[in-house]
Design a protein around this motif. Structure first.
Motif, PDB file in Angstrom:
ATOM      1  N   SER A   1      59.457  29.457   7.855  1.00 21.74           N
ATOM      2  CA  SER A   1      58.698  28.267   7.511  1.00 21.74           C
ATOM      3  C   SER A   1      58.279  27.596   8.806  1.00 21.74           C
ATOM      4  O   SER A   1      58.735  27.967   9.900  1.00 21.74           O
ATOM      5  N   THR A   2      57.429  26.585   8.707  1.00 24.26           N
ATOM      6  CA  THR A   2      57.022  25.850   9.898  1.00 24.26           C
ATOM      7  C   THR A   2      58.215  25.169  10.545  1.00 24.26           C
ATOM      8  O   THR A   2      58.409  25.228  11.764  1.00 24.26           O
TER       9      THR A   2
ATOM     10  N   GLU B   1      60.168  27.065   2.060  1.00 24.39           N
ATOM     11  CA  GLU B   1      59.055  26.869   2.986  1.00 24.39           C
ATOM     12  C   GLU B   1      58.659  25.405   3.081  1.00 24.39           C
ATOM     13  O   GLU B   1      58.072  24.973   4.060  1.00 24.39           O
TER      14      GLU B   1
ATOM     15  N   ARG C   1      51.194  25.455   7.488  1.00 25.14           N
ATOM     16  CA  ARG C   1      51.680  26.831   7.418  1.00 25.14           C
ATOM     17  C   ARG C   1      51.283  27.587   8.685  1.00 25.14           C
ATOM     18  O   ARG C   1      50.168  27.452   9.187  1.00 25.14           O
TER      19      ARG C   1
ATOM     20  N   GLN D   1      45.708  30.734   2.581  1.00 26.62           N
ATOM     21  CA  GLN D   1      45.209  29.783   3.577  1.00 26.62           C
ATOM     22  C   GLN D   1      44.001  30.382   4.273  1.00 26.62           C
ATOM     23  O   GLN D   1      43.944  31.596   4.521  1.00 26.62           O
TER      24      GLN D   1
ATOM     25  N   THR E   1      44.473  25.125   2.460  1.00 28.04           N
ATOM     26  CA  THR E   1      45.755  25.722   2.095  1.00 28.04           C
ATOM     27  C   THR E   1      46.091  25.456   0.642  1.00 28.04           C
ATOM     28  O   THR E   1      45.888  24.342   0.141  1.00 28.04           O
TER      29      THR E   1
ATOM     30  N   ASP F   1      49.576  26.629  -1.164  1.00 24.72           N
ATOM     31  CA  ASP F   1      50.797  27.406  -0.964  1.00 24.72           C
ATOM     32  C   ASP F   1      51.976  26.634  -1.546  1.00 24.72           C
ATOM     33  O   ASP F   1      52.159  25.454  -1.246  1.00 24.72           O
TER      34      ASP F   1
END
Length: 757
Positions: free
Chosen positions: A79-80, A98, A142, A235, A256, A258
Motif C-alpha cells: 500500500s502507499t 490498502e 495509489r 488507475q 482512480t 480502487d
C-alpha cells in the motif's frame, strides 16, 4: 528502552558520524572544488523549499529521505502507507489493507489514522486535512509505475511552507517524458489470486512538449482470503510538460477507482483465529442496517470495503523572470468519494451459550445451521461511512537570489470540503469463523436497535486557509549558511451536523483563527561530502470538522483545539560515491492533542513530549553489493493529561530497525539481483493508559530480479517469509478486549515486465 540508554545510543551515533567526517576531511585532496561532484551529492530534493525550487540534499538543513523508482520496486509495498516504513522516524501500521493505515511521526501522539501526515503530488497537497474520521491521506493515493520518486520530509521547514504540516510531508513526483520514447508493460500474479496489469509510456509529442501516460487494472481475493474478489481497482495517469526558454508548464491528472477489504482487529484468544482471518465473506458481505428515528432499513455490500473513487489533478508553472527572480505556482484539485464499509468488532469474543436466548444454541441466518453452545461468537458492527470530498490548493512563490542572500515570498490558499453520511453500530453476534454468518435466536440480533453502540450523522463542512510565508537564506561564508522562515495562516471552518438522521442540526460551528509559525536553521559544510545542521521550528495543526463535532461545547474558544508543535533538530550528513549517511537527533512537544476513542465521544486532551535519533544510511560497493539501514530510537511521555500523565504515547515503539542488503550480479551476460529486508520492532503500549502491551516482532522479506535480456524483467518477491504473527495494534474502540490486528501473513508476487526504449 530506558532514557539513559537512548542518550548513549544518540551520543554514539553522533560521535561515530563526526569521526567519520574527520577521516573524510583528512583523506580529501586539498584541491577539491568548492562543491562535490559525486553523483550521490548531486541528488536534488524539492520538499521544504519555497515553491519546490529544489536544493542539493547534501546542502539541506533538514532531514529528508528520497526513495526512487528502483527502491520502490525492491520494497514492493502493499500500500502507499507501507512504503513509508522506509522513512526514518515514521511508524506505520499498514495492516488494515490498502486503505485505512495508521501513520505516526517522531513520537507525536495519536490514536490512529495519520494526523501528522501530508501526501503531496508534484509539490501540492492532495487534501489539506491530513486526517478526518475514516479518512487519511494515503487512502487517496495509489503507487504504480508512473511514480519517479518520493521524498519524506520530517519537521524542518514543514511548518512554514506549503500547507504548514508540522509532522511528515511526503511528496510524490511523476515520471516525465523526454525526447526518447520509452515505457513498459507488466503483468503481476500472486498466491492470493492477484491479477494486475501495469502500463507506462513516455516521450515527445512535439518540440519541447513531452508526455507520460500510465496506469493499472487489478483484481484479487485479498491477502486475507475473503472468498470473493474483495480487492478491485484501476488507475489512469496523464502527465504533460511544456518547456519554454525561461521555464516550464506541467499538467497532470490521476483518475482512480480502487477499493479493498478494511481489515480490522480480531480476537487474539480464540483458537483458529490468526493472521489469515478476516470478518468479511460471502455469508455476510451483503447486510442490512437500521438507522434514523423511523428505524429505516437499507442494504449495502460490505465487500466494497474502503477505498477511493475520484481524481487528483493539477500542475505547476515555473518561470525564470531574469535578474535572479523566479516565479513558481503549483495547484491541485482533488475530488471524489472515499467511502468505508466495514464489519467492525465490538468487545471481546465469547461463546454462544453466554448470549443465546436458550443458553444452548442458535441458528445461522443464511445456512440454517444449528451452532452448539461452545461455538465462539463476537459482536460485529455493520458500519457505513459515505464521504464526498473536494479540495483545491494553490501555492504561489516568488524568489530572488543575490550574491549572499536568497529570499522568497509565498501565498498558499486552500479550500477543503467534506460531506458525510454515517451509520455506525448495527451490531449483532456472528460466528467466529472467516466470513462467519449472523445468528438467529439472540434477542438483540433480532431487534431493530441491534446490540449496543450506535451513532448516525449527516454532516457538511467547508474550510478555507490563507497563508502568507516568507523565507530567507544568508550565505555567511562558503561553508556556512543560515535560514529563517515565517508564516501567517488564517483558518476558517463552517460545519454543521445532524446527529441521529432526524433532519435536525444538532451542532453548528463558524470558526476563524490565525496563527504564526516559524522555522530557523543553520547548515555548515565540513567538507565537500559532509556537513552538520541545526534547526528549531514551531507550527500548528489547525482543527477540522471532526475536532469540533467531538468537542462541541467543551471549549469556549476554538483556539483550544489547535495543536501546537515545537521541534528541535541536530543532524549530521555524509555523501560520497558509495556512502550516504544521515543521523538526526530530534526533540519535540505537541500541546493540545486530542484522542477520540469512538466518534461522538468527548476527546482526551493531552500534551506529549518525545526525543530520539533517526539513522538513514546506504552503502554501495562496486562489486554490486549494497546495504540500506533505517533506524529510529525514541522516548515519549504524556506530560499533561487528566488521567494519563507520565505514561508513554500509545502505539509507538521505543525503537525500530530495518536492514536491507542487496547483491546485483551477471549470469552469462544476464543481470540478476537478490535482496531482502529484516525489520525489528520494539514493544509498544496499545493505549494511553499503558495497560495493554503489544509485543515486538521481527519480519523478513526477500526478493529476486532477473533480466534475461535487456527488454525483459522478471521479479519474485516474498513478503513476511517466516509468516510472523506480529501485532500492530490492539482494539482502539475496546482497549481492554483481547483483540488485535495482525501484520499481513506470508504472500508471494511474481511479475513479468516488457520494457521498450
Amino acid at each position: 528502552m530506558k532514557p539513559l540508554f537512548l542518550k548513549q545510543v544518540l551520543a554514539s551515533a553522533i560521535a561515530a558520524a563526526l569521526s567519520q567526517s574527520v577521516v573524510a576531511q583528512e583523506d580529501a585532496p586539498q584541491d577539491t572544488p568548492a562543491k562535490a561532484t559525486s553523483e550521490n551529492t548531486e541528488v536534488i530534493v524539492v520538499s521544504g523549499t519555497p515553491g519546490g525550487t529544489g536544493i542539493r540534499k547534501i546542502d539541506a538543513s533538514f532531514a529528508v529521505t528520497n526513495i526512487d523508482a528502483s527502491d520502490i520496486e525492491k520494497l514492493a509495498p502493499k500500500s502507499t502507507a507501507d512504503l513509508f516504513k522506509a522513512i526514518p522516524g515514521v511508524w506505520v501500521e499498514s495492516s488494515g489493507g490498502e486503505s485505512g493505515a495508521n501513520v505516526f511521526v517522531r513520537g507525536f501522539p495519536g490514536g490512529g489514522d495519520a494526523p501528522f501526515l501530508t501526501i503531496s503530488l508534484e509539490g501540492s497537497p492532495i487534501y489539506p486535512a491530513s486526517t478526518l474520521s475514516f479518512l487519511e491521506n494515503s487512502q487517496l493515493f495509489r503507487i504504480d509505475e508512473t511514480i519517479e520518486t518520493v521524498e519524506g520530509l520530517r519537521g524542518g521547514p514543514n511548518p512554514v511552507v506549503s500547507n504548514g504540516q508540522p509532522g511528515l510531508t511526503t511528496n510524490f513526483r511523476l515520471k516525465r517524458g523526454s525526447d526518447t520514447t520509452e515505457g513498459l508493460a507488466k503483468y503481476t500474479v500472486s498466491d492470493y489470486g492477484l491479477n494486475r496489469v501495469d502500463v507506462m509510456a513516455s516521450g515527445a509529442l512535439a518540440d519541447d512538449l513531452y508526455y507520460m501516460v500510465g496506469g493499472y487494472i487489478k483484481s484479487s481475493e485479498g491477502i486475507r482470503d475473503a472468498g470473493f474478489r474483495s480487492e478491485e481497482g484501476n488507475q489512469f495517469t496523464f502527465n504533460i510538460t511544456k518547456e519554454f526558454d525561461n521555464g516550464q508548464l506541467n499538467l497532470y491528472t490521476r483518475q482512480t477507482d480502487d477499493h479493498g477489504t478494511w481489515y480490522l482487529p480480531t480476537p487474539l484468544n480464540v483458537e483458529g483465529i490468526d493472521a489469515n482471518y478476516t470478518q468479511i465473506g460471502p455469508l455476510n458481505r451483503q447486510a442490512t442496517i437500521t438507522y434514523g428515528p423511523q428505524n429505516t432499513t437499507e442494504s449495502f455490500d460490505f465487500g466494497n470495503g474502503r477505498g477511493w473513487d475520484g481524481h487528483v489533478s493539477g500542475g505547476s508553472l515555473k518561470l525564470d523572470l531574469g535578474a535572479g527572480w523566479q516565479l513558481v505556482d503549483r495547484f491541485n484539485l482533488t475530488k471524489g468519494q472515499a467511502n468505508t464499509y466495514g464489519l467492525v468488532p465490538n468487545g471481546a469474543a465469547t461463546t454462544l451459550a453466554q448470549v443465546a436466548d436458550n443458553n444452548m444454541s442458535a441458528m445461522g441466518a443464511v445456512t440454517g445451521e444449528q451452532y452448539a453452545g461452545d461455538t465462539p461468537v463476537q459482536q460485529i458492527g455493520r458500519w457505513v461511512v459515505q464521504k464526498d470530498i473536494e479540495a483545491f490548493t494553490n501555492d504561489l512563490a516568488v524568489s530572488k537570489a543575490w550574491d549572499a542572500f536568497d529570499t522568497s515570498l509565498g501565498l498558499y490558499t486552500a479550500t477543503t470540503k467534506a460531506e458525510d453520511w454515517w451509520s455506525l453500530g448495527n451490531q449483532a453476534y456472528y460466528v467466529l469463523t472467516p466470513g462467519g454468518e449472523k445468528l438467529e435466536g439472540i434477542a438483540c440480533n433480532d431487534s431493530p436497535e441491534g446490540c449496543g453502540f450506535s451513532y448516525d450523522i449527516d454532516s457538511v463542512g467547508d474550510a478555507s486557509t490563507t497563508a502568507f510565508y516568507a523565507t530567507t537564506k544568508w550565505y555567511a561564508t562558503a561553508d556556512l549558511d543560515f535560514d529563517l522562515g515565517v508564516r501567517h495562516e488564517t483558518h476558517e471552518v463552517s460545519y454543521s451536523v445532524d446527529e441521529g438522521l432526524d433532519g435536525q442540526i444538532t451542532k453548528a460551528v463558524n470558526y476563524d483563527q490565525s496563527k504564526v509559525s516559524w522555522t530557523a536553521g543553520a547548515n555548515y559544510s565540513l567538507n565537500d561530502f559532509s556537513g552538520v545542521f541545526v534547526r528549531m521550528n514551531q507550527g500548528y495543526k489547525m482543527p477540522y470538522f471532526d475536532d469540533f463535532r467531538d468537542n462541541f461545547g467543551a471549549y469556549t474558544d476554538g483556539n483550544d483545539l489547535i495543536k501546537k508543535v515545537t521541534q528541535g533538530e541536530l543532524g549530521y550528513k555524509y555523501m560520497n560515491e558509495s556512502i550516504q549517511f544521515f543521523a538526526t537527533a530530534f526533540a519535540n512537544e505537541v500541546e493540545g492533542d486530542t484522542f477520540v476513542r469512538l466518534p461522538g465521544v468527548p476527546a482526551e486532551i493531552l500534551t506529549n513530549e518525545a526525543y530520539g535519533v533517526e539513522l538513514d544510511a546506504k552503502y554501495q560497493h562496486d562489486s554490486g553489493f549494497s546495504l540500506n539501514l533505517n533506524g529510529t530510537f525514541q522516548e515519549t511521555e504524556i506530560t499533561a493529561s487528566a488521567t494519563n500523565e507520565g505514561n508513554e504515547a500509545q502505539r509507538q515503539p521505543g525503537w525500530q530497525v530495518r536492514l536491507t542488503p542487496s547483491y546485483a550480479f551477471d549470469v552469462n551476460g544476464m543481470y540478476a539481483s537478490v535482496y531482502g529486508t529484516v525489520s525489528a520492532v520494539d514493544d509498544r503500549f496499545g493505549n494511553n493508559e499503558n495497560t495493554v502491551v503489544l509485543e515486538g516482532y521481527e519480519k523478513v522479506d526477500v526478493g529476486v530480479i532477473f533480466e534475461p535480456v535487456d527488454s525483459l524483467k522478471l521479479q519474485l518477491s516474498v513478503d513476511n517469509l517466516t509468516d510472523e504473527q506480529g501485532i500492530t495494534e490492539g482494539d482502539p474502540r475496546s482497549p481492554d478486549a483481547p483483540n488485535g490486528r495482525y501484520i499481513m501473513p506470508r504472500s508471494m508476487k511474481l511479475s513479468v515486465a516488457y520494457l521498450f526504449y
